[in-house]
Design a protein around this motif. Structure first.
Motif, PDB file in Angstrom:
ATOM      1  N   PRO A  86     -28.293  71.288  52.945  1.00 56.91           N
ATOM      2  CA  PRO A  86     -26.847  71.252  52.673  1.00 56.91           C
ATOM      3  C   PRO A  86     -26.008  72.054  51.739  1.00 56.91           C
ATOM      4  N   LEU A  87     -26.769  71.612  50.294  1.00 53.91           N
ATOM      5  CA  LEU A  87     -25.866  72.595  49.598  1.00 53.91           C
ATOM      6  C   LEU A  87     -25.586  73.963  50.173  1.00 53.91           C
ATOM      7  N   ILE A  88     -27.032  74.230  51.109  1.00 51.80           N
ATOM      8  CA  ILE A  88     -26.156  76.137  50.741  1.00 51.80           C
ATOM      9  C   ILE A  88     -25.563  75.874  52.140  1.00 51.80           C
ATOM     10  N   GLY A  89     -24.989  74.898  53.309  1.00 54.66           N
ATOM     11  CA  GLY A  89     -24.145  74.469  54.105  1.00 54.66           C
ATOM     12  C   GLY A  89     -23.109  74.368  53.228  1.00 54.66           C
ATOM     13  N   GLY A  90     -22.531  73.820  51.852  1.00 53.78           N
ATOM     14  CA  GLY A  90     -21.977  73.653  51.102  1.00 53.78           C
ATOM     15  C   GLY A  90     -20.987  72.536  51.324  1.00 53.78           C
ATOM     16  N   VAL A  91     -21.812  70.938  51.483  1.00 54.47           N
ATOM     17  CA  VAL A  91     -21.325  69.925  52.048  1.00 54.47           C
ATOM     18  C   VAL A  91     -21.855  69.503  51.608  1.00 54.47           C
ATOM     19  N   LEU A  92     -22.404  68.933  50.170  1.00 56.41           N
ATOM     20  CA  LEU A  92     -23.219  68.424  49.064  1.00 56.41           C
ATOM     21  C   LEU A  92     -21.972  67.939  47.485  1.00 56.41           C
ATOM     22  N   PRO A  93     -21.540  67.091  47.660  1.00 53.64           N
ATOM     23  CA  PRO A  93     -21.314  66.064  46.522  1.00 53.64           C
ATOM     24  C   PRO A  93     -21.801  66.870  45.323  1.00 53.64           C
ATOM     25  N   VAL A  94     -20.811  66.568  44.191  1.00 52.94           N
ATOM     26  CA  VAL A  94     -21.383  67.093  42.939  1.00 52.94           C
ATOM     27  C   VAL A  94     -22.722  65.502  42.684  1.00 52.94           C
ATOM     28  N   ALA A  95     -22.320  64.698  42.538  1.00 51.83           N
ATOM     29  CA  ALA A  95     -23.169  63.576  42.435  1.00 51.83           C
ATOM     30  C   ALA A  95     -24.516  63.890  42.786  1.00 51.83           C
ATOM     31  N   MET A  96     -24.739  64.432  44.174  1.00 45.71           N
ATOM     32  CA  MET A  96     -26.145  64.942  44.964  1.00 45.71           C
ATOM     33  C   MET A  96     -26.932  65.913  44.894  1.00 45.71           C
ATOM     34  N   ILE A  97     -25.639  67.227  43.898  1.00 45.53           N
ATOM     35  CA  ILE A  97     -25.875  68.372  43.213  1.00 45.53           C
ATOM     36  C   ILE A  97     -26.880  67.650  42.107  1.00 45.53           C
ATOM     37  N   VAL A  98     -25.853  67.347  40.749  1.00 48.38           N
ATOM     38  CA  VAL A  98     -27.089  66.585  39.896  1.00 48.38           C
ATOM     39  C   VAL A  98     -28.516  66.229  40.538  1.00 48.38           C
ATOM     40  N   ALA A  99     -28.429  65.486  41.908  1.00 47.34           N
ATOM     41  CA  ALA A  99     -29.958  64.167  42.141  1.00 47.34           C
ATOM     42  C   ALA A  99     -30.790  65.524  42.434  1.00 47.34           C
ATOM     43  N   LEU A 100     -30.017  66.260  43.503  1.00 46.41           N
ATOM     44  CA  LEU A 100     -30.891  67.353  43.610  1.00 46.41           C
ATOM     45  C   LEU A 100     -31.338  68.191  41.887  1.00 46.41           C
ATOM     46  N   ALA A 101     -30.271  68.327  40.910  1.00 55.38           N
ATOM     47  CA  ALA A 101     -31.554  68.570  40.159  1.00 55.38           C
ATOM     48  C   ALA A 101     -32.317  68.019  39.360  1.00 55.38           C
ATOM     49  N   ILE A 102     -32.133  67.123  39.262  1.00 54.30           N
ATOM     50  CA  ILE A 102     -32.999  66.418  38.597  1.00 54.30           C
ATOM     51  C   ILE A 102     -34.641  66.468  39.875  1.00 54.30           C
ATOM     52  N   HIS A 103     -34.318  66.063  41.095  1.00 50.29           N
ATOM     53  CA  HIS A 103     -35.682  66.560  41.648  1.00 50.29           C
ATOM     54  C   HIS A 103     -36.275  67.446  41.508  1.00 50.29           C
ATOM     55  N   ALA A 104     -35.332  68.203  41.899  1.00 45.25           N
ATOM     56  CA  ALA A 104     -36.023  70.286  41.426  1.00 45.25           C
ATOM     57  C   ALA A 104     -37.384  70.136  40.281  1.00 45.25           C
ATOM     58  N   ALA A 105     -36.170  68.884  39.130  1.00 49.76           N
ATOM     59  CA  ALA A 105     -37.198  69.324  37.951  1.00 49.76           C
ATOM     60  C   ALA A 105     -38.485  68.048  37.724  1.00 49.76           C
ATOM     61  N   PHE A 106     -38.103  67.493  38.248  1.00 54.73           N
ATOM     62  CA  PHE A 106     -39.702  66.847  38.551  1.00 54.73           C
ATOM     63  C   PHE A 106     -40.292  67.077  40.083  1.00 54.73           C
ATOM     64  N   ALA A 107     -40.089  68.217  40.729  1.00 56.08           N
ATOM     65  CA  ALA A 107     -41.037  68.922  41.757  1.00 56.08           C
ATOM     66  C   ALA A 107     -41.892  69.607  41.073  1.00 56.08           C
ATOM     67  N   VAL A 108     -41.226  70.429  40.080  1.00 56.61           N
ATOM     68  CA  VAL A 108     -41.843  71.732  39.312  1.00 56.61           C
ATOM     69  C   VAL A 108     -42.678  70.908  37.831  1.00 56.61           C
ATOM     70  N   ALA A 109     -42.210  69.484  37.745  1.00 57.44           N
ATOM     71  CA  ALA A 109     -43.080  69.027  36.866  1.00 57.44           C
ATOM     72  C   ALA A 109     -44.979  68.444  37.353  1.00 57.44           C
ATOM     73  N   PHE A 110     -44.512  68.158  38.479  1.00 59.62           N
ATOM     74  CA  PHE A 110     -45.557  67.414  38.921  1.00 59.62           C
ATOM     75  C   PHE A 110     -46.098  68.515  40.299  1.00 59.62           C
ATOM     76  N   GLY A 111     -45.700  69.447  40.017  1.00 64.05           N
ATOM     77  CA  GLY A 111     -46.527  70.606  40.875  1.00 64.05           C
ATOM     78  C   GLY A 111     -47.151  71.189  39.774  1.00 64.05           C
ATOM     79  N   TRP A 112     -46.748  71.372  38.668  1.00 64.61           N
ATOM     80  CA  TRP A 112     -47.399  72.201  37.258  1.00 64.61           C
ATOM     81  C   TRP A 112     -48.842  70.637  36.927  1.00 64.61           C
ATOM     82  N   LEU A 113     -48.447  69.807  36.815  1.00 60.90           N
ATOM     83  CA  LEU A 113     -48.987  68.752  36.855  1.00 60.90           C
ATOM     84  C   LEU A 113     -50.652  68.982  37.902  1.00 60.90           C
ATOM     85  N   LEU A 114     -50.105  69.077  39.209  1.00 56.58           N
ATOM     86  CA  LEU A 114     -51.287  69.067  40.678  1.00 56.58           C
ATOM     87  C   LEU A 114     -52.011  70.331  40.869  1.00 56.58           C
ATOM     88  N   PHE A 115     -50.869  71.266  40.501  1.00 60.90           N
ATOM     89  CA  PHE A 115     -51.868  73.066  40.205  1.00 60.90           C
ATOM     90  C   PHE A 115     -52.281  74.090  39.818  1.00 60.90           C
TER      91      PHE A 115
END
Length: 127
Positions: A86-115
């Motif tokens: 939805p961010l690419i479609g341009g319809v994501l509220p600011v709070a959801m963009i913040v949630a996206l950034a937090i989720h992305a950071a955790f995805a990278v961190a756990f990906g680093w731990l896992l792989f």
């Protein structure tokens, strides 16, 4: 682990106790099934919060606590990709963009731990 447990707790409390408000704030439709589904999501997120909190002293990375790292990585990676569309479609509220950034950071961190060479493997022979 403490940071991810805290994030899961925030999400669990928000979806469990303010689910309808979240739907209204994001402009989503409120249906008869939405409230119980959000409460189920809140329960699952609370389970993740407790699991991560209880594992805060566990060594994670490489072969250590692989199921824990896998579950966290899958959740955060899928959540990131789900919020990215939805961010690419341009319809994501600011709070959801913040949630996206937090989720992305955790995805990278756990990906680093896992792989990658997580803290449990540094200086060791790897897997």
């Amino acid at each position: 682990m403490i940071a991810s447990a805290a994030w899961f707790l925030v999400l669990a409390l928000a979806t469990s106790f303010a689910g309808v408000d979240l739907l209204v704030a994001t402009g989503l439709d409120i249906s008869v099934a939405a409230t119980p589904m959000l409460k189920l999501l809140g329960a699952a997120l609370l389970g993740f919060a407790i699991m991560n909190w209880m594992a805060k002293g566990t060594m994670i990375g490489g072969i250590y606590a692989r199921p824990l790292a896998s579950g966290n990585f899958i959740y955060f990676a899928v959540a990131t990709l789900s919020l990215l569309k939805p961010l690419i479609g341009g319809v994501l509220p600011v709070a959801m963009i913040v949630a996206l950034a937090i989720h992305a950071a955790f995805a990278v961190a756990f990906g680093w731990l896992l792989f990658g060479q997580g803290p449990a493997c540094v200086g060791g022979s790897g897997d």
